[in-house]
Design a protein around this motif. Structure first.
Motif, PDB file in Angstrom:
ATOM      1  N   ALA A 133      -0.792   5.296  -0.937  1.00 40.99           N
ATOM      2  CA  ALA A 133      -1.938   4.793  -1.670  1.00 40.99           C
ATOM      3  C   ALA A 133      -1.638   3.467  -1.957  1.00 40.99           C
ATOM      4  CB  ALA A 133      -2.273   5.874  -2.650  1.00 40.99           C
ATOM      5  N   GLN A 134      -2.526   2.292  -2.641  1.00 42.02           N
ATOM      6  CA  GLN A 134      -2.267   1.238  -3.591  1.00 42.02           C
ATOM      7  C   GLN A 134      -1.299   0.894  -4.345  1.00 42.02           C
ATOM      8  OE1 GLN A 134      -6.343  -0.047  -3.208  1.00 42.02           O
ATOM      9  NE2 GLN A 134      -6.613  -0.863  -1.199  1.00 42.02           N
ATOM     10  N   ASP A 135      -1.532   2.380  -5.741  1.00 37.58           N
ATOM     11  CA  ASP A 135      -0.806   2.422  -6.515  1.00 37.58           C
ATOM     12  C   ASP A 135       0.362   3.360  -6.244  1.00 37.58           C
ATOM     13  OD1 ASP A 135      -1.779   5.024  -5.515  1.00 37.58           O
ATOM     14  OD2 ASP A 135      -2.258   5.905  -7.580  1.00 37.58           O
ATOM     15  N   ASP A 136       1.024   3.169  -5.261  1.00 34.25           N
ATOM     16  CA  ASP A 136       2.110   4.172  -5.101  1.00 34.25           C
ATOM     17  C   ASP A 136       2.080   5.995  -4.556  1.00 34.25           C
ATOM     18  OD1 ASP A 136       3.236   1.906  -3.872  1.00 34.25           O
ATOM     19  OD2 ASP A 136       3.498   1.240  -5.956  1.00 34.25           O
ATOM     20  N   THR A 137       0.807   6.037  -5.358  1.00 28.86           N
ATOM     21  CA  THR A 137       1.020   7.307  -4.848  1.00 28.86           C
ATOM     22  C   THR A 137       0.899   8.065  -3.516  1.00 28.86           C
ATOM     23  OG1 THR A 137       0.061   7.899  -6.951  1.00 28.86           O
ATOM     24  CG2 THR A 137      -0.151   9.481  -5.324  1.00 28.86           C
ATOM     25  N   LYS A 205      -0.791   0.874   7.276  1.00 29.35           N
ATOM     26  CA  LYS A 205      -0.778   1.193   8.023  1.00 29.35           C
ATOM     27  C   LYS A 205      -0.600   0.417   8.990  1.00 29.35           C
ATOM     28  CE  LYS A 205      -5.183   0.039   5.659  1.00 29.35           C
ATOM     29  NZ  LYS A 205      -6.676  -1.067   4.992  1.00 29.35           N
ATOM     30  N   CYS A 206       0.803  -0.814   8.717  1.00 22.17           N
ATOM     31  CA  CYS A 206       1.609  -0.883   9.666  1.00 22.17           C
ATOM     32  C   CYS A 206       2.331  -0.286  10.195  1.00 22.17           C
ATOM     33  CB  CYS A 206       2.365  -2.290   9.154  1.00 22.17           C
ATOM     34  SG  CYS A 206       1.616  -3.940   8.617  1.00 22.17           S
ATOM     35  N   TYR A 207       2.869   0.818   9.158  1.00 20.93           N
ATOM     36  CA  TYR A 207       3.785   2.088   9.594  1.00 20.93           C
ATOM     37  C   TYR A 207       3.055   3.293  10.389  1.00 20.93           C
ATOM     38  CZ  TYR A 207       6.826  -0.073   5.653  1.00 20.93           C
ATOM     39  OH  TYR A 207       7.967  -0.143   5.143  1.00 20.93           O
ATOM     40  N   TRP A 238      -5.426  18.868  14.047  1.00 22.65           N
ATOM     41  CA  TRP A 238      -5.098  17.605  14.757  1.00 22.65           C
ATOM     42  C   TRP A 238      -5.213  15.915  13.781  1.00 22.65           C
ATOM     43  CZ3 TRP A 238      -5.620  16.796  20.567  1.00 22.65           C
ATOM     44  CH2 TRP A 238      -4.877  17.942  21.898  1.00 22.65           C
ATOM     45  N   LYS A 239      -6.301  16.523  13.216  1.00 19.01           N
ATOM     46  CA  LYS A 239      -6.718  15.220  12.057  1.00 19.01           C
ATOM     47  C   LYS A 239      -6.158  15.002  11.091  1.00 19.01           C
ATOM     48  CE  LYS A 239      -9.569  18.985   9.701  1.00 19.01           C
ATOM     49  NZ  LYS A 239     -10.747  20.031   9.628  1.00 19.01           N
ATOM     50  N   TYR A 240      -4.573  15.790  10.802  1.00 18.94           N
ATOM     51  CA  TYR A 240      -4.258  15.536   9.774  1.00 18.94           C
ATOM     52  C   TYR A 240      -2.876  14.615  10.639  1.00 18.94           C
ATOM     53  CZ  TYR A 240      -6.083  20.109   7.811  1.00 18.94           C
ATOM     54  OH  TYR A 240      -6.579  20.620   7.284  1.00 18.94           O
ATOM     55  N   LEU A 241      -2.626  15.189  11.983  1.00 18.58           N
ATOM     56  CA  LEU A 241      -1.543  13.590  12.525  1.00 18.58           C
ATOM     57  C   LEU A 241      -1.937  12.699  12.652  1.00 18.58           C
ATOM     58  CD1 LEU A 241      -0.738  17.774  14.630  1.00 18.58           C
ATOM     59  CD2 LEU A 241       0.317  16.529  12.359  1.00 18.58           C
ATOM     60  N   ASN A 242      -1.352  11.350  12.144  1.00 23.78           N
ATOM     61  CA  ASN A 242      -1.222  10.550  12.502  1.00 23.78           C
ATOM     62  C   ASN A 242      -1.366  10.131  13.817  1.00 23.78           C
ATOM     63  OD1 ASN A 242       0.291  10.699   9.882  1.00 23.78           O
ATOM     64  ND2 ASN A 242       0.229   8.579   9.595  1.00 23.78           N
ATOM     65  N   GLU A 243      -0.186  10.610  15.026  1.00 27.71           N
ATOM     66  CA  GLU A 243      -0.202  10.508  15.984  1.00 27.71           C
ATOM     67  C   GLU A 243      -1.368  10.691  16.553  1.00 27.71           C
ATOM     68  OE1 GLU A 243       2.016  13.968  14.677  1.00 27.71           O
ATOM     69  OE2 GLU A 243       1.432  12.311  14.608  1.00 27.71           O
ATOM     70  N   LYS A 244      -2.414  11.398  16.220  1.00 25.97           N
ATOM     71  CA  LYS A 244      -3.166  11.905  16.851  1.00 25.97           C
ATOM     72  C   LYS A 244      -4.428  11.699  16.716  1.00 25.97           C
ATOM     73  CE  LYS A 244      -1.314  15.840  19.512  1.00 25.97           C
ATOM     74  NZ  LYS A 244      -1.351  15.884  21.066  1.00 25.97           N
ATOM     75  N   ASN A 245      -4.884  11.873  15.278  1.00 27.67           N
ATOM     76  CA  ASN A 245      -5.996  11.404  15.248  1.00 27.67           C
ATOM     77  C   ASN A 245      -6.354  10.477  13.634  1.00 27.67           C
ATOM     78  OD1 ASN A 245      -9.280  11.030  15.028  1.00 27.67           O
ATOM     79  ND2 ASN A 245      -8.987  12.488  14.158  1.00 27.67           N
ATOM     80  N   PRO A 246      -5.689   9.717  13.518  1.00 24.85           N
ATOM     81  CA  PRO A 246      -5.541   8.469  12.538  1.00 24.85           C
ATOM     82  C   PRO A 246      -6.509   8.362  11.220  1.00 24.85           C
ATOM     83  CG  PRO A 246      -5.138   7.241  14.405  1.00 24.85           C
ATOM     84  CD  PRO A 246      -5.699   8.146  14.599  1.00 24.85           C
ATOM     85  N   TYR A 247      -6.033   8.761  10.129  1.00 22.26           N
ATOM     86  CA  TYR A 247      -7.354   8.014   9.104  1.00 22.26           C
ATOM     87  C   TYR A 247      -7.578   6.948   9.416  1.00 22.26           C
ATOM     88  CZ  TYR A 247      -8.162  12.937   7.527  1.00 22.26           C
ATOM     89  OH  TYR A 247      -8.166  14.406   7.712  1.00 22.26           O
TER      90      TYR A 247
END
Length: 247
Positions: A133-137, A205-207, A238-247
């Motif tokens: 997150a933006q606050d590094d959490t 987001k880049c990562y 799948w909804k948890y996985l970046n490679e499947k369904n990124p938020y």
């Protein structure tokens, strides 16, 4: 018939069990307050959670470590009527001193629920993905089938001991927060967490994009086995996985 109505907390459930023994109730059922429906043939009694009484019940079950484990996981399973199955199992074990009698319906049911919750726990430990997150959490949101958040806290505290993180259960609207010292249970505005992009750090987001590109480039189409893949990574995760369904 007496109906003991409790507040749905684990301590409340143990208090209700204490009350069963204290008042020597025979025809009794334990129900969560949110499931209470009118019944003209039963007497409803409100159970006021008492940590002292709950502790006495839990200490009384200390010789039966397997039963205690099954009771807690059966509670986290959130199955309808689980309270009465737990009560039946407690009565049977205290009477027979046999916590491994899987021929008894209540003991067998607790064992099955324990396995289900255990599988969900391991899957959450494997599939949870954090976003910076933006606050590094580092934040992760989950919606597990069962209430496994209390069971996975120790794993993530140990694995990410040098990071401030939060795992939030959107389905149950509570989470755990680790501040590099201890883990606390928290309640937040879950609506804001449903869109993590709004609070995600720009570098994160880049990562995400880099990881998705890597995942695609390393896949070998000729060796794809969708049936096996779904067995190990069910689609509901799948909804948890970046490679499947990124938020």
């Amino acid at each position: 018939m007496t109906r003991l109505v409790y507040d749905e907390t684990f301590e409340g459930l143990l208090t209700a069990i204490f009350q069963v023994y204290e008042e020597r109730l025979q025809q009794v059922t334990i129900i969560p307050e949110t499931d209470l429906q009118p019944d003209f043939f039963s007497e409803d009694v409100t159970v006021y959670t008492d940590t002292g009484k709950a502790d006495r019940v839990w200490r009384g079950l200390k010789p039966f470590s397997l039963l205690r484990q099954m009771i807690y996981k059966a509670y986290l399973r959130e199955a309808s009527g689980a309270e009465n199955t737990i009560l039946e199992a407690v009565r049977y074990v205290l009477k027979t001193k046999n916590e491994k009698d899987y021929g008894h319906p209540a003991i067998l049911q607790l064992a099955n629920w324990t396995k289900e919750v255990g599988r969900e726990k391991h899957r959450m430990e494997a599939f949870v993905r954090f976003k910076r997150a933006q606050d590094d959490t580092y934040i992760a949101v989950i919606e597990p089938d069962f209430n496994v958040l209390p069971l996975i806290a120790k794993h993530f505290k140990s694995r990410y001991a040098d990071q401030v993180f939060m795992i939030y259960d959107l389905k149950r609207n509570y989470g755990i927060y680790y501040d590099l010292q201890k883990v606390d249970f928290i309640n937040l505005d879950s609506e804001r967490l449903k869109n993590l992009d709004a609070i995600t750090h720009e570098e994160e987001k880049c990562y995400d994009v880099m990881w998705q590109d890597y995942f695609k480039s390393t896949g070998i189409k000729s060796r794809v086995n969708k049936k096996l893949h779904l067995r190990h990574v069910p689609k509901r995760y799948w909804k948890y996985l970046n490679e499947k369904n990124p938020y």
